[in-house]
Enzyme design. Structure first.
Site, PDB file in Angstrom:
ATOM      1  N   GLY A  35      11.193  -2.290   7.460  1.00  0.00           N
ATOM      2  CA  GLY A  35      11.067  -2.891   6.143  1.00  0.00           C
ATOM      3  C   GLY A  35      12.371  -2.826   5.373  1.00  0.00           C
ATOM      4  N   GLY A  70       6.756 -13.520   5.769  1.00  0.00           N
ATOM      5  CA  GLY A  70       7.307 -12.299   6.332  1.00  0.00           C
ATOM      6  C   GLY A  70       6.438 -11.752   7.452  1.00  0.00           C
ATOM      7  N   ASP A  83       5.694  -8.732   8.231  1.00  0.00           N
ATOM      8  CA  ASP A  83       4.757  -7.686   7.811  1.00  0.00           C
ATOM      9  C   ASP A  83       3.493  -8.273   7.206  1.00  0.00           C
ATOM     10  OD1 ASP A  83       6.314  -8.654   5.697  1.00  0.00           O
ATOM     11  OD2 ASP A  83       6.380  -6.739   4.647  1.00  0.00           O
ATOM     12  N   ASP A  85       0.040  -4.797  -0.419  1.00  0.00           N
ATOM     13  CA  ASP A  85       0.974  -3.914   0.291  1.00  0.00           C
ATOM     14  C   ASP A  85       2.019  -3.417  -0.696  1.00  0.00           C
ATOM     15  OD1 ASP A  85       2.656  -2.588   2.004  1.00  0.00           O
ATOM     16  OD2 ASP A  85       2.843  -4.228   3.440  1.00  0.00           O
TER      17      ASP A  85
END
Length: 260
Positions: A8, A108, A110, A130
């Site tokens: 990240g 993204g 994620d 998130d």
């Protein structure tokens, strides 16, 4: 075992996964300049402390929102774990879900992975929040299709901006205010109230608007390191899944039936 790597903007999380069970996890600050050798020294020591060895890893999967970090993580996999890393979103680990937004390629990794994991674990329409460098709100429907969402500044980012821009304001811890009300009588309390309760108000307000727009029953799933910070003072979360991205990576590998 599978070594799942989630790179990240703030941290890189490494997790050792057997099947879909997370056996151990570690995190290190994201630095695209960090070499594969540096990762290997750090990770080998941590594996040893948990009773594992590099030879226990037979597969590696990587998800990243930091493109510059990818190369050294791939070298880590090939040089020290003797396997070519699988990359989330690329063959054979394509997303396998409908991405129903204007620019699907901009989603993204994620957020796509969180959507996949959330629907593997929960039924119906979902909102995944998130809490990372940014706080993202991702909406998916009962079929698992990603429908869009919201990107907001993360709470740490918001505090950094406040302290940087206002010379006389001190740096404070991000935690629930010590006083019961919302009328602060000193600078630290006033900042704590503004940052903490202001952030909860944002979360609750945005979730309420998202639920109105979805117009069907929807479950709210929270993930990320700061999710538990807010849990005690809001009932907006239906469930907290602290390792959703790592779980998603393991689920993608499992679903693809990839064996060593």
């Amino acid at each position: 075992m599978l070594l799942a790597i989630d790179a990240g903007n703030t941290n890189v999380v490494f997790a050792l996964v057997a099947g879909r069970e997370i056996k151990a996890r570690w995190r290190i600050a994201t630095d695209p300049r960090r070499t594969a050798d540096e990762y290997a020294v750090w990770l080998s020591q941590l594996l040893s402390l948990e009773g594992f060895d590099r030879s226990d890893v037979d597969r590696v999967v990587i998800a990243t929102v930091v493109p510059r970090a990818m190369h050294n993580l791939q070298v880590l996999s090939s040089k020290y774990f003797k396997t070519e890393a699988m990359i989330a979103g690329r063959a054979p680990l394509e997303w396998g879900i409908a991405i129903d937004v204007d620019e699907p390629a901009s989603l993204g990794a994620d957020r796509a992975i969180n959507t996949i994991a959330a629907h593997a674990l929960h039924d119906g329409d979902l909102i995944v929040i998130d809490f990372g460098t940014a706080t993202t709100f991702d909406v998916s429907d009962y079929s698992g299709a990603y429908k869009g969402g919201i990107i907001a500044p993360g709470i740490n980012l918001s505090l950094d901006a406040l302290v940087t821009a206002a010379a006389k304001l001190p740096r404070i811890a991000i935690e629930a205010p010590a006083i019961p009300g919302v009328i602060g009588r000193n600078t630290v309390d006033q900042m704590s109230i503004g940052v903490y309760w202001g952030y909860i108000a944002m979360i609750e307000g945005l979730v309420a608007r998202l639920k109105t727009e979805v117009a069907r029953p929807v479950k709210v799933i929270a993930t990320g390191g700061l999710a538990t910070l807010f849990e005690r003072h809001t009932n907006v979360f239906d469930v907290i899944e602290p390792d959703l991205t790592i779980q998603g990576l393991a689920i993608m590998v499992d679903n693809a039936h990839i064996t060593p």
